[in-house]
Write a protein that holds these residues in place. Structure first.
Motif, PDB file in Angstrom:
ATOM      1  N   GLN A   1      40.706  33.896  11.082  1.00 19.27           N
ATOM      2  CA  GLN A   1      40.265  32.561  10.670  1.00 19.27           C
ATOM      3  C   GLN A   1      39.737  31.756  11.855  1.00 19.27           C
ATOM      4  O   GLN A   1      38.747  31.022  11.733  1.00 19.27           O
ATOM      5  CB  GLN A   1      41.435  31.820  10.005  1.00 19.27           C
ATOM      6  CG  GLN A   1      41.833  32.410   8.664  1.00 19.27           C
ATOM      7  CD  GLN A   1      43.071  31.742   8.086  1.00 19.27           C
ATOM      8  OE1 GLN A   1      44.049  31.479   8.795  1.00 19.27           O
ATOM      9  NE2 GLN A   1      43.038  31.464   6.791  1.00 19.27           N
ATOM     10  N   VAL A   2      40.399  31.904  13.008  1.00 15.07           N
ATOM     11  CA  VAL A   2      39.936  31.207  14.211  1.00 15.07           C
ATOM     12  C   VAL A   2      38.557  31.710  14.624  1.00 15.07           C
ATOM     13  O   VAL A   2      37.644  30.915  14.881  1.00 15.07           O
ATOM     14  CB  VAL A   2      40.935  31.407  15.372  1.00 15.07           C
ATOM     15  CG1 VAL A   2      40.339  30.875  16.678  1.00 15.07           C
ATOM     16  CG2 VAL A   2      42.250  30.700  15.087  1.00 15.07           C
ATOM     17  N   LEU A   3      38.393  33.037  14.655  1.00 21.29           N
ATOM     18  CA  LEU A   3      37.113  33.624  15.077  1.00 21.29           C
ATOM     19  C   LEU A   3      35.986  33.274  14.108  1.00 21.29           C
ATOM     20  O   LEU A   3      34.841  33.080  14.521  1.00 21.29           O
ATOM     21  CB  LEU A   3      37.257  35.142  15.201  1.00 21.29           C
ATOM     22  CG  LEU A   3      38.087  35.610  16.406  1.00 21.29           C
ATOM     23  CD1 LEU A   3      38.461  37.082  16.266  1.00 21.29           C
ATOM     24  CD2 LEU A   3      37.321  35.383  17.710  1.00 21.29           C
ATOM     25  N   LEU A   4      36.317  33.171  12.825  1.00 17.77           N
ATOM     26  CA  LEU A   4      35.312  32.756  11.832  1.00 17.77           C
ATOM     27  C   LEU A   4      34.842  31.335  12.118  1.00 17.77           C
ATOM     28  O   LEU A   4      33.644  31.034  12.063  1.00 17.77           O
ATOM     29  CB  LEU A   4      35.897  32.854  10.421  1.00 17.77           C
ATOM     30  CG  LEU A   4      34.974  32.477   9.257  1.00 17.77           C
ATOM     31  CD1 LEU A   4      33.734  33.368   9.231  1.00 17.77           C
ATOM     32  CD2 LEU A   4      35.715  32.570   7.935  1.00 17.77           C
ATOM     33  N   GLY A   5      35.796  30.440  12.435  1.00 18.30           N
ATOM     34  CA  GLY A   5      35.445  29.067  12.795  1.00 18.30           C
ATOM     35  C   GLY A   5      34.606  29.002  14.058  1.00 18.30           C
ATOM     36  O   GLY A   5      33.625  28.246  14.140  1.00 18.30           O
TER      37      GLY A   5
ATOM     38  N   GLY B   1      29.058  38.172  18.103  1.00 17.08           N
ATOM     39  CA  GLY B   1      30.167  38.719  18.896  1.00 17.08           C
ATOM     40  C   GLY B   1      31.520  38.319  18.328  1.00 17.08           C
ATOM     41  O   GLY B   1      32.436  39.142  18.208  1.00 17.08           O
ATOM     42  N   ALA B   2      31.645  37.041  17.962  1.00 19.48           N
ATOM     43  CA  ALA B   2      32.897  36.554  17.362  1.00 19.48           C
ATOM     44  C   ALA B   2      33.135  37.215  16.008  1.00 19.48           C
ATOM     45  O   ALA B   2      34.277  37.582  15.672  1.00 19.48           O
ATOM     46  CB  ALA B   2      32.848  35.038  17.216  1.00 19.48           C
ATOM     47  N   ILE B   3      32.063  37.383  15.218  1.00 17.15           N
ATOM     48  CA  ILE B   3      32.191  38.014  13.904  1.00 17.15           C
ATOM     49  C   ILE B   3      32.651  39.462  14.050  1.00 17.15           C
ATOM     50  O   ILE B   3      33.490  39.944  13.274  1.00 17.15           O
ATOM     51  CB  ILE B   3      30.843  37.938  13.143  1.00 17.15           C
ATOM     52  CG1 ILE B   3      30.557  36.496  12.720  1.00 17.15           C
ATOM     53  CG2 ILE B   3      30.858  38.848  11.916  1.00 17.15           C
ATOM     54  CD1 ILE B   3      29.164  36.283  12.153  1.00 17.15           C
TER      55      ILE B   3
ATOM     56  N   CYS C   1      29.114  37.904   4.655  1.00 18.10           N
ATOM     57  CA  CYS C   1      28.226  36.859   4.139  1.00 18.10           C
ATOM     58  C   CYS C   1      27.598  36.063   5.286  1.00 18.10           C
ATOM     59  O   CYS C   1      26.387  35.799   5.287  1.00 18.10           O
ATOM     60  CB  CYS C   1      29.014  35.938   3.216  1.00 18.10           C
ATOM     61  SG  CYS C   1      27.991  34.812   2.259  1.00 18.10           S
ATOM     62  N   LEU C   2      28.417  35.695   6.291  1.00 22.25           N
ATOM     63  CA  LEU C   2      27.906  34.960   7.453  1.00 22.25           C
ATOM     64  C   LEU C   2      26.953  35.838   8.261  1.00 22.25           C
ATOM     65  O   LEU C   2      25.912  35.367   8.740  1.00 22.25           O
ATOM     66  CB  LEU C   2      29.072  34.478   8.321  1.00 22.25           C
ATOM     67  CG  LEU C   2      28.722  33.597   9.517  1.00 22.25           C
ATOM     68  CD1 LEU C   2      27.950  32.355   9.086  1.00 22.25           C
ATOM     69  CD2 LEU C   2      29.994  33.183  10.274  1.00 22.25           C
ATOM     70  N   SER C   3      27.296  37.126   8.394  1.00 23.12           N
ATOM     71  CA  SER C   3      26.423  38.062   9.122  1.00 23.12           C
ATOM     72  C   SER C   3      25.067  38.181   8.436  1.00 23.12           C
ATOM     73  O   SER C   3      24.022  38.231   9.102  1.00 23.12           O
ATOM     74  CB  SER C   3      27.075  39.445   9.207  1.00 23.12           C
ATOM     75  OG  SER C   3      28.275  39.399   9.933  1.00 23.12           O
TER      76      SER C   3
END
Length: 388
Positions: free
Chosen positions: A263-267, A283-285, A306-308
């Motif tokens: 959740q942190v990395l998604l943010g 990189g975070a994803i 979805c974000l990717s």
């Protein structure tokens, strides 16, 4: 009064019938115009602080008018007025009558507005589970003209309900949706109301953080830091968000909360996207995707794919885009987020869903068309399905 040629018998019965229909339409329009005038007069009284006179006028219109659209609008005025006066039980009473009127009108736009008023009424009375249920009903209605105008209000009401239940992450997600509606539609009033709710949200998280520090509750501290970071990100304050994410990540790693790290990395990835640093976001994803696969959390994987997709689409990299689209649909199949009858993904369209006692979910229209008495997937009895 009848035309003279009809009175003298010169007109045919067909002409008489046509005249009667025209007269009825004219009379109906006159009734609509009178109702509209009375509603406007009540609004003028209300805006000039003559509240009781306005309420009395609207109640008279409600008693006398047979125009359904006019009655619906009067009920909307009464709901709003009682809300602003803090008479929430009366507000709920008129909201219930309004939903009945909307059903008679058989129009999705009126249904959306009336369900939203039901949600707001229950929110004011702290019936938060009912509020969430009515908001989900709003979101499940087919696309309407009112959806663009009221979608933000629905998300705001749902966010307030989640906040009332101390479901901070869900509340923040709803507030973010409401804020997007406000920005996309230049709705300054909605933006103001969302910011007020975020202020209340921030105060509750701050209080939770204080309690966590007093009791040395590290998991709660990490959750609060994550919430603070998400709040700052949603407000566009990325400079403050990044250090909060770093602190939350440090504690999540220390206590071994891998889902929390996702959740942190998604943010963090969303922050980098906002700064147009797409490679850093990817990189975070990638780190988050590895953790999500280790944990086996399909919902987190769906969000990351979805974000990717959106990032690779903006970069114009078709091969990588297709890979994530394929993986997204694989996750949908693995989580059974599709209708077992028509095969369409659940959530791609605003379609009403129905859950059976066996927990399998289908489109309502598919079940109605199928007319089966048992679940199409497992063949178990489905006597009393529940709406989702």
């Amino acid at each position: 009064m009848l035309p003279i040629e009809l009175i003298n018998g010169k007109g045919s019965i067909r002409k008489l019938a046509a005249w009667s229909r025209a007269h009825a339409v004219t009379h109906h329009r006159m009734g609509q115009d009178q109702t509209k005038q009375q509603i406007e007069k009540g609004l003028q009284l209300y805006q000039s602080n003559q509240t009781e006179k306005a309420l009395q006028l609207w109640m008279k219109v409600l008693e006398k008018s047979s125009d359904l659209v006019g009655r619906f609008r009067v009920l909307g005025c009464l709901v709003t007025a009682h809300s602003e006066m803090g008479r929430y039980k009366e507000m709920l009473k008129f909201a219930v009558v309004q939903i009945d009127t909307a059903r008679e009108l058989e129009d999705a736009n009126f249904l959306l507005e009336s369900y939203l008023n039901l949600a707001r009424s229950n929110e004011k009375l702290c019936e938060f589970h009912k509020t969430i249920s009515y908001c989900k009903t709003c979101l499940g209605l087919p696309g309407t003209r009112a959806a663009a105008q009221l979608g933000g209000q629905v998300s705001l009401s749902m966010g307030n309900a989640f906040l009332g239940l101390s479901l901070f992450q869900k509340a923040l997600e709803s507030f973010e949706k409401a804020l997007r509606y406000a920005h996309n539609n230049d709705d300054a009033m909605l933006e103001c109301r969302v910011c007020c709710s975020l202020g209340s949200f921030y105060a509750q998280v701050k209080e939770s953080m204080k309690i966590a520090l007093q009791h040395g509750d590290r998991p709660l501290q990490a959750l609060c830091l994550l919430c603070f970071a998400d709040i700052h990100r949603s407000r566009g304050d990325l400079q403050t968000a990044f250090p909060r994410y770093d602190s939350a990540m440090s504690i999540m790693t220390e206590i071994g909360n891998r889902l929390g790290q996702v959740q942190v990395l998604l943010g963090v990835a969303k922050c980098w996207v906002a700064r147009k640093a797409l490679d850093k976001a990817l990189g975070a994803i990638e780190r988050a995707q590895d953790l999500a696969e280790e944990v086996g959390n399909k919902l987190a994987q769906l969000k990351l794919h979805c974000l990717s997709e959106s990032i690779y689409r903006s970069k114009g990299l078709q091969r990588e885009l297709r890979a994530h689209v394929v993986r997204f649909h694989e996750c949908v199949e693995e989580t059974e987020l599709y209708c077992g009858l028509c095969g369409e993904s659940i959530g791609e369209k605003n379609s009403r869903l129905q859950a059976l006692p066996c927990s399998h979910i289908f489109h309502l229209r598919c079940l109605q068309n199928n007319r089966t008495q048992s679940c199409p997937n497992c063949r178990r009895s489905s006597m009393k399905p529940g709406f989702v």
